[in-house]
Motif scaffolding. Sequence first.
Motif, PDB file in Angstrom:
ATOM      1  N   GLU A   1     -18.136   3.287   2.413  1.00 46.30           N
ATOM      2  CA  GLU A   1     -19.018   4.120   1.606  1.00 46.30           C
ATOM      3  C   GLU A   1     -20.456   3.777   1.932  1.00 46.30           C
ATOM      4  OE1 GLU A   1     -17.695   4.152  -2.385  1.00 46.30           O
ATOM      5  OE2 GLU A   1     -19.470   5.148  -3.164  1.00 46.30           O
ATOM      6  N   PRO A   2     -21.320   4.771   2.071  1.00 41.30           N
ATOM      7  CA  PRO A   2     -22.734   4.479   2.326  1.00 41.30           C
ATOM      8  C   PRO A   2     -23.375   3.818   1.114  1.00 41.30           C
ATOM      9  CG  PRO A   2     -22.198   6.775   2.833  1.00 41.30           C
ATOM     10  CD  PRO A   2     -21.046   6.222   2.081  1.00 41.30           C
ATOM     11  N   SER A   3     -24.380   3.008   1.365  1.00 41.58           N
ATOM     12  CA  SER A   3     -25.102   2.368   0.269  1.00 41.58           C
ATOM     13  C   SER A   3     -25.978   3.363  -0.476  1.00 41.58           C
ATOM     14  CB  SER A   3     -25.950   1.216   0.804  1.00 41.58           C
ATOM     15  OG  SER A   3     -26.825   1.691   1.820  1.00 41.58           O
ATOM     16  N   SER A   4     -26.302   4.472   0.162  1.00 44.07           N
ATOM     17  CA  SER A   4     -27.044   5.542  -0.497  1.00 44.07           C
ATOM     18  C   SER A   4     -26.496   6.877   0.006  1.00 44.07           C
ATOM     19  CB  SER A   4     -28.540   5.438  -0.208  1.00 44.07           C
ATOM     20  OG  SER A   4     -28.781   5.517   1.182  1.00 44.07           O
ATOM     21  N   TYR A   5     -26.756   7.913  -0.750  1.00 43.44           N
ATOM     22  CA  TYR A   5     -26.195   9.226  -0.422  1.00 43.44           C
ATOM     23  C   TYR A   5     -26.685   9.682   0.952  1.00 43.44           C
ATOM     24  CZ  TYR A   5     -24.805  14.097  -0.840  1.00 43.44           C
ATOM     25  OH  TYR A   5     -24.236  15.330  -0.632  1.00 43.44           O
ATOM     26  N   MET A   6     -25.760  10.212   1.741  1.00 39.71           N
ATOM     27  CA  MET A   6     -26.101  10.700   3.066  1.00 39.71           C
ATOM     28  C   MET A   6     -25.968  12.218   3.101  1.00 39.71           C
ATOM     29  SD  MET A   6     -24.246   7.890   5.509  1.00 39.71           S
ATOM     30  CE  MET A   6     -25.078   8.478   6.965  1.00 39.71           C
ATOM     31  N   ARG A   7     -26.900  12.850   3.735  1.00 40.49           N
ATOM     32  CA  ARG A   7     -26.872  14.298   3.842  1.00 40.49           C
ATOM     33  C   ARG A   7     -26.435  14.722   5.233  1.00 40.49           C
ATOM     34  NH1 ARG A   7     -32.411  16.511   1.285  1.00 40.49           N
ATOM     35  NH2 ARG A   7     -31.154  18.380   1.140  1.00 40.49           N
ATOM     36  N   ASN A   8     -25.953  15.931   5.324  1.00 42.59           N
ATOM     37  CA  ASN A   8     -25.629  16.534   6.609  1.00 42.59           C
ATOM     38  C   ASN A   8     -24.656  15.692   7.429  1.00 42.59           C
ATOM     39  OD1 ASN A   8     -27.486  18.614   6.018  1.00 42.59           O
ATOM     40  ND2 ASN A   8     -29.167  17.391   6.876  1.00 42.59           N
TER      41      ASN A   8
ATOM     42  N   ILE B   1     -20.066   7.089  10.766  1.00 44.46           N
ATOM     43  CA  ILE B   1     -20.451   8.400  10.252  1.00 44.46           C
ATOM     44  C   ILE B   1     -21.516   8.979  11.164  1.00 44.46           C
ATOM     45  CG2 ILE B   1     -21.614   9.632   8.382  1.00 44.46           C
ATOM     46  CD1 ILE B   1     -20.270   7.813   6.394  1.00 44.46           C
ATOM     47  N   ARG B   2     -21.299  10.208  11.544  1.00 49.94           N
ATOM     48  CA  ARG B   2     -22.309  10.935  12.325  1.00 49.94           C
ATOM     49  C   ARG B   2     -22.941  11.965  11.400  1.00 49.94           C
ATOM     50  NH1 ARG B   2     -20.706  12.549  18.227  1.00 49.94           N
ATOM     51  NH2 ARG B   2     -21.089  10.308  18.337  1.00 49.94           N
ATOM     52  N   ALA B   3     -24.244  11.925  11.322  1.00 51.34           N
ATOM     53  CA  ALA B   3     -24.929  12.815  10.373  1.00 51.34           C
ATOM     54  C   ALA B   3     -26.222  13.327  10.980  1.00 51.34           C
ATOM     55  CB  ALA B   3     -25.213  12.074   9.068  1.00 51.34           C
ATOM     56  N   GLY B   4     -26.702  14.407  10.384  1.00 48.92           N
ATOM     57  CA  GLY B   4     -27.962  14.961  10.845  1.00 48.92           C
ATOM     58  C   GLY B   4     -27.780  16.333  11.419  1.00 48.92           C
ATOM     59  N   PRO B   5     -28.821  16.927  11.946  1.00 51.58           N
ATOM     60  CA  PRO B   5     -28.680  18.237  12.573  1.00 51.58           C
ATOM     61  C   PRO B   5     -27.770  18.134  13.798  1.00 51.58           C
ATOM     62  CG  PRO B   5     -30.849  17.322  13.006  1.00 51.58           C
ATOM     63  CD  PRO B   5     -30.209  16.443  11.986  1.00 51.58           C
ATOM     64  N   VAL B   6     -27.038  19.194  14.057  1.00 47.42           N
ATOM     65  CA  VAL B   6     -26.074  19.199  15.154  1.00 47.42           C
ATOM     66  C   VAL B   6     -26.754  18.898  16.484  1.00 47.42           C
ATOM     67  CG1 VAL B   6     -24.431  20.623  16.437  1.00 47.42           C
ATOM     68  CG2 VAL B   6     -24.539  20.787  13.959  1.00 47.42           C
ATOM     69  N   TRP B   7     -27.998  19.367  16.629  1.00 42.98           N
ATOM     70  CA  TRP B   7     -28.674  19.179  17.915  1.00 42.98           C
ATOM     71  C   TRP B   7     -29.288  17.785  18.052  1.00 42.98           C
ATOM     72  CZ3 TRP B   7     -30.219  22.328  13.938  1.00 42.98           C
ATOM     73  CH2 TRP B   7     -31.380  21.954  13.259  1.00 42.98           C
ATOM     74  N   TYR B   8     -29.281  17.011  16.984  1.00 48.60           N
ATOM     75  CA  TYR B   8     -29.860  15.666  17.043  1.00 48.60           C
ATOM     76  C   TYR B   8     -29.173  14.760  16.033  1.00 48.60           C
ATOM     77  CZ  TYR B   8     -33.460  12.126  17.890  1.00 48.60           C
ATOM     78  OH  TYR B   8     -34.130  10.982  18.242  1.00 48.60           O
ATOM     79  N   PRO B   9     -27.877  14.530  16.222  1.00 44.80           N
ATOM     80  CA  PRO B   9     -27.172  13.700  15.245  1.00 44.80           C
ATOM     81  C   PRO B   9     -27.502  12.217  15.394  1.00 44.80           C
ATOM     82  CG  PRO B   9     -25.722  14.262  17.067  1.00 44.80           C
ATOM     83  CD  PRO B   9     -27.014  14.996  17.304  1.00 44.80           C
ATOM     84  N   LYS B  10     -27.261  11.490  14.318  1.00 51.04           N
ATOM     85  CA  LYS B  10     -27.475  10.048  14.318  1.00 51.04           C
ATOM     86  C   LYS B  10     -26.176   9.369  13.922  1.00 51.04           C
ATOM     87  CE  LYS B  10     -30.564   6.442  12.547  1.00 51.04           C
ATOM     88  NZ  LYS B  10     -31.746   6.142  11.688  1.00 51.04           N
ATOM     89  N   ASP B  11     -25.901   8.223  14.560  1.00 50.14           N
ATOM     90  CA  ASP B  11     -24.670   7.496  14.288  1.00 50.14           C
ATOM     91  C   ASP B  11     -24.947   6.307  13.369  1.00 50.14           C
ATOM     92  OD1 ASP B  11     -23.915   8.204  17.635  1.00 50.14           O
ATOM     93  OD2 ASP B  11     -22.806   8.998  15.921  1.00 50.14           O
ATOM     94  N   TYR B  12     -24.082   6.160  12.373  1.00 52.30           N
ATOM     95  CA  TYR B  12     -24.162   5.040  11.440  1.00 52.30           C
ATOM     96  C   TYR B  12     -22.853   4.257  11.516  1.00 52.30           C
ATOM     97  CZ  TYR B  12     -27.996   7.806   9.507  1.00 52.30           C
ATOM     98  OH  TYR B  12     -29.149   8.519   9.352  1.00 52.30           O
ATOM     99  N   TRP B  13     -22.970   2.927  11.529  1.00 56.88           N
ATOM    100  CA  TRP B  13     -21.801   2.061  11.658  1.00 56.88           C
ATOM    101  C   TRP B  13     -21.716   1.078  10.498  1.00 56.88           C
ATOM    102  CZ3 TRP B  13     -18.173   2.703  15.432  1.00 56.88           C
ATOM    103  CH2 TRP B  13     -18.516   3.506  16.525  1.00 56.88           C
ATOM    104  N   GLY B  14     -20.496   0.821  10.066  1.00 61.41           N
ATOM    105  CA  GLY B  14     -20.269  -0.226   9.087  1.00 61.41           C
ATOM    106  C   GLY B  14     -20.262  -1.582   9.765  1.00 61.41           C
ATOM    107  N   GLN B  15     -20.201  -2.626   8.959  1.00 60.05           N
ATOM    108  CA  GLN B  15     -20.299  -3.982   9.488  1.00 60.05           C
ATOM    109  C   GLN B  15     -18.987  -4.485  10.059  1.00 60.05           C
ATOM    110  OE1 GLN B  15     -19.770  -3.250   6.403  1.00 60.05           O
ATOM    111  NE2 GLN B  15     -18.584  -4.844   5.361  1.00 60.05           N
ATOM    112  N   GLY B  16     -17.905  -3.765   9.849  1.00 64.04           N
ATOM    113  CA  GLY B  16     -16.617  -4.198  10.361  1.00 64.04           C
ATOM    114  C   GLY B  16     -15.819  -4.947   9.315  1.00 64.04           C
ATOM    115  N   THR B  17     -14.541  -4.673   9.278  1.00 58.77           N
ATOM    116  CA  THR B  17     -13.638  -5.394   8.388  1.00 58.77           C
ATOM    117  C   THR B  17     -12.420  -5.816   9.214  1.00 58.77           C
ATOM    118  OG1 THR B  17     -12.440  -5.306   6.276  1.00 58.77           O
ATOM    119  CG2 THR B  17     -12.505  -3.265   7.550  1.00 58.77           C
ATOM    120  N   LEU B  18     -12.053  -7.096   9.089  1.00 59.21           N
ATOM    121  CA  LEU B  18     -11.029  -7.665   9.950  1.00 59.21           C
ATOM    122  C   LEU B  18      -9.634  -7.396   9.403  1.00 59.21           C
ATOM    123  CD1 LEU B  18     -10.344  -9.431  12.421  1.00 59.21           C
ATOM    124  CD2 LEU B  18     -10.542 -11.426  10.918  1.00 59.21           C
ATOM    125  N   VAL B  19      -8.782  -6.898  10.274  1.00 57.06           N
ATOM    126  CA  VAL B  19      -7.370  -6.687   9.951  1.00 57.06           C
ATOM    127  C   VAL B  19      -6.537  -7.583  10.859  1.00 57.06           C
ATOM    128  CG1 VAL B  19      -5.459  -5.041  10.017  1.00 57.06           C
ATOM    129  CG2 VAL B  19      -7.708  -4.315   9.168  1.00 57.06           C
TER     130      VAL B  19
END
Length: 120
Positions: free
Chosen positions: A21-28, A98-116
Amino acid sequence: QLQASGGGLVQAGGSLRLSCEPSSYMRNILDMAWHRQAPGNQRELVARIPVDTAETETHYLDSVKGRFTISRDNAKNAVYLQMNNLNPGDSATYYCHIRAGPVWYPKDYWGQGTLVTVSS
């Protein structure tokens, strides 16, 4: 910005549910996914679910089809990975993406990882 949880140690045949879950609301948000990386291996895409793209179907790594299910909660911008019938080959650090933003310029967001870790 992405908080992942749910990893742990489980015996082969067991189940785990990962949450992100994002720490704050994400748009697009365009799509949401889970990747994994085992020591010495490259990071691989495990499952991806489209949110606001032309795609309509979820995607799964062949080796997890029928065992893993990706889902999302639009209200929370959260993404989940239900993992059933785990085997030692599933042991890895799992990263939400999570990939977010305008389709022509998306930005990638990554979590810190959780070990399984899956024991035989």
